[in-house]
Every structure is written in structure tokens, then in C-alpha cells.
Design a protein around this motif. Structure first.
Motif, short mmCIF file in Angstrom:
data_model
loop_
_atom_site.label_atom_id
_atom_site.label_comp_id
_atom_site.label_asym_id
_atom_site.label_seq_id
_atom_site.Cartn_x
_atom_site.Cartn_y
_atom_site.Cartn_z
N LEU A 91 -0.66 -5.18 -1.93
CA LEU A 91 0.71 -5.24 -1.43
C LEU A 91 1.62 -4.30 -2.22
CD1 LEU A 91 2.74 -8.41 -0.50
CD2 LEU A 91 3.68 -6.79 -2.13
N ALA A 92 1.52 -4.34 -3.54
CA ALA A 92 2.37 -3.49 -4.39
C ALA A 92 2.07 -2.02 -4.17
CB ALA A 92 2.16 -3.87 -5.86
N LEU A 93 0.78 -1.67 -4.08
CA LEU A 93 0.41 -0.26 -3.91
C LEU A 93 0.92 0.28 -2.58
CD1 LEU A 93 -1.14 2.22 -4.94
CD2 LEU A 93 -3.17 1.32 -3.78
N THR A 94 0.75 -0.47 -1.50
CA THR A 94 1.18 0.02 -0.19
C THR A 94 2.71 0.02 -0.07
OG1 THR A 94 0.81 -2.22 0.70
CG2 THR A 94 -0.94 -0.59 1.01
N ALA A 95 3.37 -0.93 -0.71
CA ALA A 95 4.83 -0.92 -0.72
C ALA A 95 5.33 0.32 -1.43
CB ALA A 95 5.36 -2.18 -1.40
N THR A 96 4.70 0.65 -2.54
CA THR A 96 5.08 1.83 -3.33
C THR A 96 4.80 3.12 -2.57
OG1 THR A 96 4.64 0.68 -5.41
CG2 THR A 96 4.61 3.08 -5.45
N LEU A 97 3.61 3.23 -2.00
CA LEU A 97 3.22 4.47 -1.33
C LEU A 97 3.96 4.66 -0.01
CD1 LEU A 97 -0.64 4.65 -1.97
CD2 LEU A 97 1.18 6.00 -3.04
N SER A 98 4.31 3.57 0.66
CA SER A 98 5.08 3.73 1.90
C SER A 98 6.45 4.33 1.60
CB SER A 98 5.23 2.39 2.62
OG SER A 98 5.88 1.43 1.80
N ALA A 99 7.09 3.87 0.50
CA ALA A 99 8.37 4.44 0.10
C ALA A 99 8.22 5.90 -0.32
CB ALA A 99 8.97 3.61 -1.04
N ALA A 100 7.15 6.19 -1.06
CA ALA A 100 6.91 7.56 -1.50
C ALA A 100 6.63 8.48 -0.31
CB ALA A 100 5.73 7.59 -2.48
N ALA A 101 5.87 7.98 0.67
CA ALA A 101 5.55 8.79 1.85
C ALA A 101 6.81 9.09 2.65
CB ALA A 101 4.54 8.03 2.72
N LEU A 102 7.70 8.13 2.79
CA LEU A 102 8.94 8.35 3.53
C LEU A 102 9.82 9.36 2.80
CD1 LEU A 102 9.71 4.66 4.54
CD2 LEU A 102 9.04 6.51 6.09
N GLN A 103 9.85 9.28 1.48
CA GLN A 103 10.63 10.26 0.71
C GLN A 103 10.07 11.66 0.85
OE1 GLN A 103 11.39 9.54 -3.44
NE2 GLN A 103 13.10 8.16 -3.00
N ALA A 104 8.75 11.75 1.04
CA ALA A 104 8.10 13.06 1.18
C ALA A 104 8.24 13.62 2.59
CB ALA A 104 6.62 12.93 0.81
N GLY A 157 5.68 4.96 -12.42
CA GLY A 157 6.13 4.90 -13.80
C GLY A 157 6.86 3.61 -14.10
N GLY A 158 6.68 2.61 -13.25
CA GLY A 158 7.34 1.31 -13.44
C GLY A 158 8.67 1.20 -12.75
N TYR A 159 9.12 2.27 -12.06
CA TYR A 159 10.41 2.24 -11.37
C TYR A 159 10.22 2.01 -9.88
CZ TYR A 159 12.25 4.27 -15.69
OH TYR A 159 12.58 4.49 -17.01
N SER A 160 11.28 1.56 -9.23
CA SER A 160 11.26 1.39 -7.78
C SER A 160 11.55 2.72 -7.09
CB SER A 160 12.30 0.36 -7.34
OG SER A 160 12.00 -0.91 -7.86
N ILE A 161 10.97 2.90 -5.90
CA ILE A 161 11.22 4.10 -5.10
C ILE A 161 12.09 3.69 -3.92
CG2 ILE A 161 10.17 5.93 -3.72
CD1 ILE A 161 7.64 5.64 -5.37
N PRO A 162 13.32 4.20 -3.85
CA PRO A 162 14.23 3.75 -2.77
C PRO A 162 13.83 4.32 -1.42
CG PRO A 162 15.25 5.47 -4.09
CD PRO A 162 13.97 5.15 -4.77
N ILE A 163 14.20 3.60 -0.37
CA ILE A 163 13.98 4.02 1.01
C ILE A 163 15.35 4.24 1.65
CG2 ILE A 163 13.08 3.34 3.27
CD1 ILE A 163 11.02 1.63 1.80
N GLU A 164 15.51 5.34 2.35
CA GLU A 164 16.78 5.67 3.00
C GLU A 164 17.19 4.53 3.94
OE1 GLU A 164 20.18 7.20 3.92
OE2 GLU A 164 18.84 8.26 2.52
#
Length: 336
Positions: A91-104, A157-164
């Protein structure tokens, strides 16, 4: 020609009686958790002013959607006699990567599909080691819990990745349709599909057969290793779906999401009457178990108790549920 009876077409009288007994025990488990759920609701309705208000009840349903989705998949896993401790980390990995993918700049529908594929792949890898290499599920998924969470921490790095906030992606977690939260509707669809798959398909019967007597099921012509592999794929994909919903609702992806989530999921499934020994499971019981866990967490907060008290209650419930599980099902386990 083999003279062995087919496990699904010809049941000796003794096996037929055992099946009836299993249904009685399973129904008893569902009735027990239904009664406990009602008692919890009545208690918090009496002791708090806000519990029975419409906004709070809808909030419980919305917040419990990830738990309901993953608990449904975990019912399949535990019914085979296995367990998946990595669901919170996935859950944590996909939550993180979904935010990262949207930012990309990845389109949000593609990001969702990629996360579901990632979760399924994680389940596939873990399921391979469990089904084909015969490593205990506890060991494999415990290692997965650590490794997958480590990847999530490494990425952020332990930080949250924001989603627009303007992204259509956030509607998955925040939208309302006909007065019902979108996460709840997604959970309802998943639960209906899971119920049909578990109770009305060959796959569901094979899952129960693997947990009840894997060798007899194999001799009946079922590829038991493939069944075990698939239940972990389902668990991984369900955990990914929960990660997507959570990140959409919170508007960010955090590597710290889902801490202790696996305990809530296991508590929901075991409370619902699914046997830890395998061979017996109930989707209806799991739904009631998940809602009970959600009601307890919500009610304790409304009672102005410390949020750190919630894991104490959850752990105690798990202990009691497992004790009852052993008392109810140990006879069946010895007989296998």
C-alpha cells in the motif's frame, strides 16, 4: 485408472457430514461477529453524540474502503492456509509511486494501471516462493514487508510526495456519487466480485480445497500451486488498489502510509470467522470484521481517548479472535 474419489464430485458420507458441520461453524462465526459489531455500534451510539450522525457514518465507510478491499483478498489467502504480512508495505509503495508518477506527467489512468500491475507483480513474486519453492508464507511476506517498505522510504527519503489538487486522480478518493463516497462504491464493487468468486466459482472452491486438504485437491486434478500463486497476486493487486485510493484521498503519497495496516486486515478476516488453519472462509464475516475494526477506531477517537490506544485494542481483539479461532478449528486442523 485411479480409484481415488474426486474431491468435488463424490463425497463419502463422512466428508458430507463434515461439510455441513463446517457451514454451521462458519454461520456461527458470522453471527458472532454480527452481534459484536452491533454491540460496538450501540456502545458508541450511547457514549458519544456524533457516532450515529450521517457525516460520521459516511466517513467510516469512506475510511474503511481500503481495509475492506484488502481484507477481501486476504480472505482468499488465509483460506488457503497462508498469510500476507506485506499488504501495508505494498500500500505504501503504490501510494508513493502513484504520486511520483503523476508528478512525472504520467496520465492518471495509466498511473492507476501501473500501480495495479506493480501490486500484482509483487504478489506474483511472493506467491512463486510460497507455492513453488515451498518457503513458509510467513517468512516470505515478512521479508516482503521489510523490503517493500524500504523501497518506499528510499524513493521518498521519508517525505510525502504531493499530488496536484486539480488532478482527476484525487476524485478516486474524494468524489461523492449519489451521496456515497467514491471509495465506498469501489469497495462495494470489489466485495461483490470477491463474494461471487469465492462462493460461486471453481476458483473459490479450489481455494477452500487447498486449505482443507491440499493433497486431496491436487489428486482431484487441481493445480494447487497455481491456486496459491494467484491468491497472492490478488492480495498484491488489492493492496495496490488500496494505496491508490488512500493517496487520492489524502492528496499525497507517503512511505509511512499503512503502518500496522496488515494487523487491521488480519484482525478483520479472523474476526469474520475465517480459519487460520485454512479450509474455511467467509466474505460476509470479513466485511463485518472490517467494519468492526473501523467502528472501533472511529468510536475510540470520538470518545476522546488517545489515538495510541487504538492499536492496544486492535491487538487485544486479534489475540481473542485467534484464541477463539484455535478453539473452534483446531479439531479440523488435527484431522487433516
Amino acid at each position: 485408472m485411479s480409484s481415488e474419489p474426486n474431491a468435488y464430485s463424490s463425497h463419502p458420507p463422512r466428508l458430507r457430514e463434515a461439510t455441513i458441520l463446517d457451514k454451521i461453524v462458519a454461520n456461527g462465526g458470522v453471527m458472532s461477529i454480527a452481534l459484536f459489531f452491533i454491540v460496538c455500534c450501540l456502545f458508541f451510539a450511547v457514549t458519544t453524540d456524533a457516532f450515529l450522525t450521517a457525516p460520521n457514518l459516511l466517513n467510516i465507510i469512506r475510511q474503511s474502503a481500503p481495509l475492506l478491499i484488502v481484507a477481501a483478498a486476504m480472505t482468499f489467502v488465509i483460506t488457503t492456509g497462508g498469510i500476507d504480512l506485506s499488504v501495508g508495505s505494498v500500500l505504501a509503495l503504490t501510494a508513493t509511486l502513484s504520486a511520483a508518477a503523476l508528478q512525472a506527467g504520467v496520465p492518471w489512468p495509466l498511473a492507476i494501471l501501473l500501480m495495479l500491475a506493480l501490486g500484482g507483480t509483487v504478489g506474483l513474486i511472493q506467491g512463486y516462493f510460497i507455492a513453488y519453492e515451498r518457503i513458509p508464507a510467513f517468512i516470505v511476506t515478512l521479508a516482503g514487508l521489510s523490503v517493500i517498505r524500504g523501497f518506499a522510504l528510499l524513493i521518498t527519503g521519508g517525505y510525502s510526495i504531493p499530488i496536484e489538487p486539480t488532478s482527476p486522480f484525487v476524485a478516486i478518493g474524494r468524489a461523492w456519487i449519489l451521496g456515497i463516497p467514491a471509495p465506498a462504491l469501489i469497495a462495494i464493487v470489489v466485495l461483490i466480485v470477491a463474494y461471487i468468486a469465492f462462493n460461486e466459482t471453481h476458483f473459490g472452491r479450489y481455494v477452500t480445497g487447498v486449505g482443507a486438504n491440499a493433497e486431496a485437491t491436487r489428486r482431484a486434478g487441481v493445480n494447487t500451486q497455481r491456486i496459491i500463486l494467484w491468491v497472492y497476486v490478488l492480495s498484491g493487486a488489492a493492496s495496490a488498489a488500496a494505496g491508490v485510493i488512500l493517496s487520492a484521498r489524502l492528496g499525497s503519497g507517503s512511505s509511512n502510509a499503512g503502518q500496522g495496516f496488515e494487523l487491521d486486515v488480519i484482525a478483520a478476516v479472523v474476526l469474520g470467522g475465517t480459519s487460520l488453519f485454512g479450509g474455511r472462509g467467509s466474505l460476509v464475516g470479513t466485511i463485518l470484521g472490517a467494519l468492526t475494526v473501523a467502528v472501533l477506531a472511529n468510536g475510540l477517537i470520538l470518545s476522546h481517548l488517545s489515538p495510541f490506544f487504538t492499536p492496544i485494542v486492535t491487538g487485544f481483539i486479534i489475540l481473542v479472535a485467534i484464541w477463539l479461532n484455535f478453539r473452534l478449528f483446531k479439531g479440523g486442523a488435527r484431522g487433516r
